[in-house]
Design a protein around this motif. Structure first.
Motif, PDB file in Angstrom:
ATOM      1  N   ARG A  27       4.377  -9.460  -2.050  1.00 61.75           N
ATOM      2  CA  ARG A  27       4.716  -8.958  -0.633  1.00 61.75           C
ATOM      3  C   ARG A  27       5.292 -10.040   0.287  1.00 61.75           C
ATOM      4  O   ARG A  27       6.222  -9.862   1.254  1.00 61.75           O
ATOM      5  CB  ARG A  27       3.416  -8.312  -0.173  1.00 61.75           C
ATOM      6  N   GLN A  37       4.681  -4.110  -5.713  1.00 59.93           N
ATOM      7  CA  GLN A  37       4.199  -4.192  -4.291  1.00 59.93           C
ATOM      8  C   GLN A  37       2.952  -3.606  -3.780  1.00 59.93           C
ATOM      9  O   GLN A  37       2.726  -3.333  -2.794  1.00 59.93           O
ATOM     10  CB  GLN A  37       5.457  -3.756  -3.251  1.00 59.93           C
ATOM     11  N   TYR A  86       0.912  -1.642   5.689  1.00 58.79           N
ATOM     12  CA  TYR A  86       0.837  -0.787   4.632  1.00 58.79           C
ATOM     13  C   TYR A  86      -0.084   0.741   4.818  1.00 58.79           C
ATOM     14  O   TYR A  86      -0.753   0.583   5.756  1.00 58.79           O
ATOM     15  CB  TYR A  86       0.324  -1.177   3.301  1.00 58.79           C
TER      16      TYR A  86
END
Ligand SMILES: [Zn+2]
Length: 232
Positions: A39, A24, A55
């Motif tokens: 993702r 990821q 993120y």
């Protein structure tokens, strides 16, 4: 994906991905299209669009950032506080401790926090900093999930490092199952959270021992597990 719920905030969910969901992390030189695909699959599997994912550019700090705007660049920080409750903050780890923190206000809006607690960030206070950002953003009734990470029985460190950590966070010193100095990162995170009144849940999985998770010390130098929190 390992799915968990919050008891004080029953509409919130926690998810912890592992090897099966693929790498990821985009910061470790991985193929960006493969990471974006992995993702998106996680988001769709959990029932929300990938646009909600947010993120961090993690740097082992104690800095807390607000989520980036749509399509924005991940902020350089190791914790995130979403006070809108609309997003899905993500933290990426492969032995460090992922922490998901929930709170909600009298307005009924959820506050969603994540923290990346490696040894350095933990000692520098990244976890209470993340919780504090939710409280300052109007959140109440802190509740946290501590995700899969390397356990005290596996996380060997030099004796000097253990002593330095113990001086800063009494109780963090531990021993490996083979009797050498180690650190109990999960225990220290849980203690910090309980000290500020949070209800704490611990996944209990050790990334080094459980092959379903990526582990840095286990040889996964570039791949990361994702831990995320969102309102279902
Ligand atoms: Zn272990």
């Amino acid at each position: 994906v390992r799915l968990e719920s919050f008891t004080l905030h029953p509409h919130l969910r926690a998810a912890f991905t592992g090897r099966e969901e693929g790498n990821q992390a985009s910061h470790t030189g991985a193929d960006p299209d493969a990471v974006a695909g992995a993702r998106a699959l996680v988001a769709s599997g959990l029932g929300f669009p990938p646009e909600r994912l947010r993120y961090l550019h993690q740097v082992h700090s104690a800095r807390v950032a607000a989520p980036a705007g749509p399509g924005g660049i991940a902020p350089e920080a190791d914790a995130m506080a979403d006070v809108t409750g609309d997003l899905a903050p993500v933290v990426l780890t492969a032995d460090c401790v992922p922490v998901l923190i929930a709170a909600s206000g009298p307005d009924g809006v959820s506050r969603l926090g994540v923290a990346h607690a490696g040894r350095r960030g933990l000692l520098d206070g990244v976890v209470p900093a993340a919780a504090d950002a939710l409280l300052r953003g109007g959140g109440e009734r802190l509740e946290a999930w501590i995700g899969p990470s390397i356990c005290a029985g596996c996380y060997e460190v030099p004796a000097a490092m253990r002593n330095e950590a113990q001086a800063l966070l009494p109780g963090i010193a531990a021993s490996t199952t083979w009797g050498t100095p180690s650190l109990d990162l999960v225990g220290a995170v849980a203690a910090q959270l309980r000290a500020i009144g949070a209800l704490v849940h611990v996944s209990g999985a050790c990334t080094l021992e459980d092959p379903s998770f990526f582990s840095y010390r286990g040889g996964d130098l570039t791949a990361r597990n994702a831990s995320l929190i969102w309102a279902a």
